[in-house]
Design a protein around this motif. Structure first.
Motif, mmCIF file in Angstrom:
data_model
loop_
_atom_site.group_PDB
_atom_site.id
_atom_site.type_symbol
_atom_site.label_atom_id
_atom_site.label_comp_id
_atom_site.label_asym_id
_atom_site.label_seq_id
_atom_site.Cartn_x
_atom_site.Cartn_y
_atom_site.Cartn_z
ATOM 1 N N GLY A 60 0.774 -1.235 0.000
ATOM 2 C CA GLY A 60 0.000 0.000 0.000
ATOM 3 C C GLY A 60 0.802 1.280 0.000
ATOM 4 O O GLY A 60 0.276 2.338 -0.331
ATOM 5 N N VAL A 61 2.104 1.232 0.386
ATOM 6 C CA VAL A 61 2.910 2.444 0.505
ATOM 7 C C VAL A 61 4.254 2.241 -0.184
ATOM 8 O O VAL A 61 4.847 1.167 -0.097
ATOM 9 N N GLU A 62 4.728 3.286 -0.841
ATOM 10 C CA GLU A 62 6.060 3.272 -1.445
ATOM 11 C C GLU A 62 6.782 4.555 -1.070
ATOM 12 O O GLU A 62 6.209 5.651 -1.164
ATOM 13 N N VAL A 63 8.022 4.433 -0.639
ATOM 14 C CA VAL A 63 8.837 5.593 -0.272
ATOM 15 C C VAL A 63 9.843 5.867 -1.379
ATOM 16 O O VAL A 63 10.582 4.972 -1.798
ATOM 17 N N GLU A 64 9.861 7.109 -1.840
ATOM 18 C CA GLU A 64 10.812 7.508 -2.875
ATOM 19 C C GLU A 64 11.911 8.369 -2.252
ATOM 20 O O GLU A 64 11.646 9.476 -1.778
ATOM 21 N N PRO A 65 13.157 7.880 -2.220
ATOM 22 C CA PRO A 65 14.247 8.692 -1.661
ATOM 23 C C PRO A 65 14.648 9.819 -2.607
ATOM 24 O O PRO A 65 14.751 9.617 -3.820
ATOM 25 N N ILE A 66 14.853 11.004 -2.052
ATOM 26 C CA ILE A 66 15.277 12.168 -2.834
ATOM 27 C C ILE A 66 16.600 12.652 -2.263
ATOM 28 O O ILE A 66 16.682 13.043 -1.093
ATOM 29 N N ALA A 67 17.633 12.614 -3.077
ATOM 30 C CA ALA A 67 18.972 13.023 -2.639
ATOM 31 C C ALA A 67 19.155 14.522 -2.845
ATOM 32 O O ALA A 67 19.013 15.024 -3.961
ATOM 33 N N ILE A 68 19.447 15.239 -1.758
ATOM 34 C CA ILE A 68 19.755 16.673 -1.822
ATOM 35 C C ILE A 68 21.047 16.873 -1.036
ATOM 36 O O ILE A 68 21.126 16.496 0.128
ATOM 37 N N PRO A 69 22.075 17.471 -1.630
ATOM 38 C CA PRO A 69 23.337 17.670 -0.899
ATOM 39 C C PRO A 69 23.119 18.434 0.398
ATOM 40 O O PRO A 69 22.236 19.302 0.490
ATOM 41 N N PHE A 70 23.944 18.129 1.387
ATOM 42 C CA PHE A 70 23.804 18.750 2.696
ATOM 43 C C PHE A 70 23.823 20.267 2.621
ATOM 44 O O PHE A 70 23.067 20.954 3.314
#
Length: 406
Positions: A60-70
């Protein structure tokens, strides 16, 4: 009969309807998770694999990782959140976590997770402000004494024996100790100074948020920092990357450093005979590095975010995250003797963290960078110009009150 079915199928397709047996599966509720760690080589890939294991386990759920530099994460997500958008989940460092709360950017989590269900580590107390939970520890580490057992078989137990050992081991290209003391590494200089100030009982502010930069215990910490500097036991001017490399090359006996460094030593120099022990200061408090997992107040997927959080803090998934991050996570983990033998420093850092403090001026978290600049300028006068520690910290207190807290 067959012609009738075919006509029904054709009619359904003509109006854009699919027959029941060809209906697609229900789409997952997708949520986004922004973090600087996803942009890191090695560790980022391991954490993304951890998230993918969640996605594979769910319908039911999907997590999409988003990479943003520190360097750009806070500005990026705060701008998005200010406009009513932004990622659903965010991993924030401690400075940005405290800065986000007054503006209402973070969703309170009191009804998302029950504290009693989880063995949170001591620093979890900083995830609440005025008894309201705004985040959960994602990863965290404190500071402890790392020492090379070949150079120094037993760690010192107090400051005087520490200083004596550092002097004794400084010879023939080997140094007894290392820390930062230049503005070129301002953030690290502040971190190292915090350990001395906290370790001698000092705090940058009191429980009500009143500034205490010139309190007697802060002055003791600054004086101890100066005593080490004058002892000639450090590679003066060396940045952290240089002296940490020297440590794993066997050229430095001791260093008070964070648990992430211990994990790097273990991963990159497995033959290095190092161990960890409590820092040799009178007070048990040391600095704390922590990141918070938070939920954007703008999210339209609160239930999905909550489902991921509950999965993330289950014991088996915390253990997998710990392996990916290389530092402590949000909860205390049960470790087998074999697991402890592989990472023996972890328990030392966990125990140190029970008394650890954020390297912030509490009550003035958003002003910490400005306060830090003034304090370090005055400490440099102590180190380089032999200014009296009390006079220097009196000046720091006065300057901050006039320039920063006016």
């Amino acid at each position: 009969m067959r012609r009738t079915v075919n006509r029904l199928m054709a009619a359904a397709i003509a109006v854009g309807l699919a027959p029941w047996w060809a209906a697609p599966a229900f789409a997952k509720d997708k949520i986004t998770f922004a973090a600087a760690v996803f942009a890191e080589a090695g560790r980022g890939d391991r954490v993304k694999a951890w998230i993918e294991s969640y996605n594979q386990s769910q319908t039911g759920v999907e997590v999409e990782p988003i990479a943003i530099p520190f360097s750009s994460l806070a500005n990026t997500v705060f701008t998005q959140m200010g406009g009513g958008g932004g990622p659903d989940l965010i991993r924030l460092d401690q400075t940005d976590f405290f800065a986000a709360i007054p503006s209402g950017r973070l969703l309170p989590l009191g009804d998302v997770i029950n504290d009693k269900d989880y063995p949170f580590l001591g620093p979890d107390r900083f995830m609440k402000v005025k008894d309201v939970r705004y985040g959960l520890l994602f990863d965290t580490t404190g500071y402890a004494l790392l020492y090379n057992k070949d150079i120094l078989p037993q760690p010192p137990k107090d400051f005087e024996s520490f200083l004596a050992a550092a002097r004794e081991k400084t010879r023939d290209g080997t140094f007894g100790y290392a820390y930062r003391a230049t503005m070129a590494e301002r953030a690290g200089f502040w971190q190292d100074l915090c350990n001395y100030v906290f370790g001698f009982g000092g705090r940058w502010s009191d429980k009500d948020g009143n500034l205490t930069l010139n309190s007697p215990d802060v002055i003791k910490g600054v004086a101890a920092y100066k005593k080490v500097y004058d002892a000639g036991v450090t590679p003066k001017g060396a940045d952290a990357a240089t002296y940490r490399r020297m440590f794993w090359e066997g050229k430095i006996a001791m260093n008070v450093d964070n648990g992430g460094v211990a994990a790097i030593f273990n991963r990159n120099a497995p033959q290095l005979p190092f161990a960890a022990a409590p820092s040799p200061f009178p007070d048990k408090a040391q600095g704390l590095i922590m990141t918070a997992l938070v939920v954007n107040a703008n999210t339209k997927h609160k239930d999905a975010a909550g489902a991921f959080i509950k999965w993330a803090y289950a014991p088996e998934n915390q253990k997998t995250l710990q392996a990916a991050m290389g530092t402590s996570v949000g909860t205390r983990l049960d470790m087998s003797p074999e697991e402890q033998a592989k990472q023996p420093w972890l328990r030392v850092y966990e125990e140190q963290m029970q008394n650890a403090l954020p390297q912030l001026v509490m009550g003035h978290e958003d002003k910490t960078p400005e306060i830090q600049q003034i304090v370090l300028e005055q400490v440099l006068k102590v180190l380089l110009e032999n200014a009296d520690p009390k006079d220097a910290m009196d000046r720091a207190q006065s300057l901050v009150e006039r320039r920063v807290l006016r």
